[in-house]
Design an enzyme around this catalytic site. Sequence first.
Site, PDB file in Angstrom:
ATOM      1  CG  MET A 175      -0.267   0.124   2.544  1.00  0.00           C
ATOM      2  SD  MET A 175      -1.434  -0.054   3.936  1.00  0.00           S
ATOM      3  CE  MET A 175      -2.659   1.171   3.510  1.00  0.00           C
ATOM      4  CG  ASN A 176       1.629   3.660  -3.000  1.00  0.00           C
ATOM      5  OD1 ASN A 176       1.372   2.550  -3.446  1.00  0.00           O
ATOM      6  ND2 ASN A 176       1.537   4.746  -3.761  1.00  0.00           N
ATOM      7  CG  ASP A 177       0.460   8.009  -3.014  1.00  0.00           C
ATOM      8  OD1 ASP A 177       1.497   7.483  -2.591  1.00  0.00           O
ATOM      9  OD2 ASP A 177       0.421   8.712  -4.043  1.00  0.00           O
ATOM     10  CD1 TRP A 188       3.696   1.637  -6.040  1.00  0.00           C
ATOM     11  CD2 TRP A 188       4.165   0.813  -8.055  1.00  0.00           C
ATOM     12  NE1 TRP A 188       3.077   2.440  -6.972  1.00  0.00           N
ATOM     13  CE2 TRP A 188       3.346   1.952  -8.211  1.00  0.00           C
ATOM     14  CE3 TRP A 188       4.574   0.114  -9.186  1.00  0.00           C
ATOM     15  CZ2 TRP A 188       2.948   2.409  -9.468  1.00  0.00           C
ATOM     16  CZ3 TRP A 188       4.168   0.560 -10.435  1.00  0.00           C
ATOM     17  CH2 TRP A 188       3.368   1.704 -10.567  1.00  0.00           C
ATOM     18  CB  SER A 246      -3.039   9.298  -5.911  1.00  0.00           C
ATOM     19  OG  SER A 246      -2.186   8.363  -5.301  1.00  0.00           O
ATOM     20  NE  ARG A 285       2.374  10.963 -10.394  1.00  0.00           N
ATOM     21  CZ  ARG A 285       3.486  11.123 -11.099  1.00  0.00           C
ATOM     22  NH1 ARG A 285       3.439  11.089 -12.417  1.00  0.00           N
ATOM     23  NH2 ARG A 285       4.644  11.321 -10.489  1.00  0.00           N
ATOM     24  CG  ASP A 286      -1.173  12.182  -7.945  1.00  0.00           C
ATOM     25  OD1 ASP A 286      -1.504  11.047  -8.325  1.00  0.00           O
ATOM     26  OD2 ASP A 286       0.003  12.514  -7.723  1.00  0.00           O
ATOM     27  CD  GLU A 334       4.543  11.956  -6.791  1.00  0.00           C
ATOM     28  OE1 GLU A 334       4.218  11.428  -7.880  1.00  0.00           O
ATOM     29  OE2 GLU A 334       5.242  11.355  -5.946  1.00  0.00           O
TER      30      GLU A 334
END
Length: 736
Positions: free
Chosen positions: A308-310, A334, A367, A438-439, A484
């Site tokens: 898991m990350n962001d 990842w 994300s 992104r994001d 980001e």
Amino acid sequence: MFKCSTLKLFPCIALAFLLAVFSVRGNVLAYESFNLNSNQDILIEDFESEDYGEWQVEGEAFGSGPAQGALPGQMEVGGFRGDRLANSYHGGDDSKGTLTSAKFEVKRPYISFLIGGGGYEGETCINLLSGGEVVRTAEGTNTQSGGSEQLMWDSWNVKKLHGKMVQIQIVDSRTGGWGHINIDHIIQSTKARRVVHDKQREFEFSSKYLNFPVKNGAAKRWISLFIDGEKVREFDIEIAPEDPDFWVYLDVSEFAGKTGSLQIDRCSTEWEMGFDAVYQADSFPGQDNLYQEKRRPQFHFTSRRGWMNDTNGMVYHDGKYHLFYQHNPYGWKWGNMTWGHAVSTDLLHWDEWGDAIHPDQMGTIFSGSAVVDHNNTSGFQTGSGEPLVAFYTSAGNNGQWSRGEPFTQSAAYSYDGGRSFTKYEGNPIIGEIAGGTRDPKVFWHDPTNKWVMVLWIKEDIFSLFTSDDLKNWQRRSDIPGFFECPEMFELPVDGDPARSKWVVYGASGDYKLGDFNGTEFAAETEKIKYEYGNCFYASQTFNNVPKSDGRRIQMGWGRGIKMTDMPFNQMILFPVRLTLHSTDDGVRMFANPVREIANLHNQHWRSSEKLVRPGENPLSDISGELFHIKAVIEPRGADKIEFIIRDTAVSYDSSAQQLSCNGKSAPADLENGKLTLELLVDRMSIEIFAQNGRIYMPMGVDLTGGPKSLGFSSEGGNAFIESLDVYSLNSIWLSE
């Protein structure tokens, strides 16, 4: 014609059988019948030495000896055996060379080998030479960007070459992308060891999960699930050939009663487990030990399985805090970016609902954010419930379905409080702008009565977009200086709404303060450092927190906190409340653990108005794993004061007025001669808050192997404890 007596009947029958074998099957197979060791493989080369021995080396590509995995600039190499392999990436893809073995006799019907790298016939290949001529050849598997540096089995049928003297030649005569070849474990074998392409298995789904064995470092394979001929899931996985490190699961409950076809792009004929070991059940291996694993944090959120990350899509709705996060459900590393999903009613205890938004033809799911569309501006609402609307990046070139597709921005909506999401049929809502845009962070702006999106465009540029309906967006202005994972919100200064400031920050958390008119952000400060730890990244704050609460609550990714030997990896930092306060340096953002931490308190030790001399330890009687420590200390004559948390020091240098832990440090000026500290101690972290939240230092540290003791010391003189409260904490997962 020959005659046999009765006593000699069995040997005669045996002789007749062998004569028949010679006449019908030929010399090669007859040879196998006579060879008592024919079931044993013969090793030709395993490349485990530091040099190539008797192999003839030409050119630069293969270096002076076998490689220990990947070479500089190369993707991770997997699937080889032992510690070394022949790898022609020395000097990169533009180098050339060959390796040629000494001659050997063909004694088995097959020559098998592990192969990977470039898939160019005659240029990135392995050859079998007989009389100096190429009589068999094979190349790697990759010719396009992307791909995998995983070695897989292949074999040559060499029955017709039995008894001949031959050589192996490994060739790299190509430059440019995938201009290299990887080879390992060349053997003579009695059976072929090959790759089977697009193998399928049928399942009638009657259980909740499909369970998959995982081995870290095994060859990555692409798995696809088809329902009624439509591909509904696709992911890569380091599927275990044997002895899995752990098992992961694919939740197939939504397909109950249907028949699905599970397909693997390639698998080896020699695997004992792997694809054939996948099975369905209503539980997954390891479920009985869930949340009790050695390195499982006990009051920080971690996913049941996988990387898991962001933090993503953080929103409060209908009494629940929704935490979405970047998730690889199928591996420790990842990949396969999917939105995982957990909910909480108290910011402490989390219920993992499973994966919410899955990769599709537009790419993997990067994300983003989520909002509650109270006024149905989007038109997504069809019943009485307010829709939850999620915004995410469709990362086109990170998914097998759509390699080469652009990064675009998409939306999905939920009618059932986040239990399920439907992707907007008009996606993308924002097309390609730059290579990795992104994001999207989306929020409602009351003064202009519009939705606002902050989006990372490229390099150090955020852009602001506005919309009336969450579907159609207009780009308004840019904000320079950030990379980001954008975030943007308004906070009162010193609790006074009339003196509010807007905060903008990126993945690092470093922020600018300024004013926002609905289309443009006017910065009033340079970038200000937010945190001083070793693991903070990609945080987000909750949208839609009730005005009666009024808090701005942030949760970030505890980056780099590796859960070694666990079926899960990485964690989410403990939620903090963000506030703005006036300081001698100007207005600054403070972070403090949310007040709900007190609900985990168990035992309590208190000390106050106490002088601590060098050599004394007022915490010597306390031991445990999980703690909340609050202290107000006057260093007085001490050069250094120090908390020892299970062998890890949190130190304060009085002369430098500097706080430090595990190589990280932060300036922490005394206030009225006092240091205020607050520590959250879990199995894999110590989160440090100093001077009432002015200093935030989240530290990833593996405390599981050390003692369970606590210590406090004073060096160079006496220190004075004004107050010291130590609370042991209950686990959020396990009942006491």
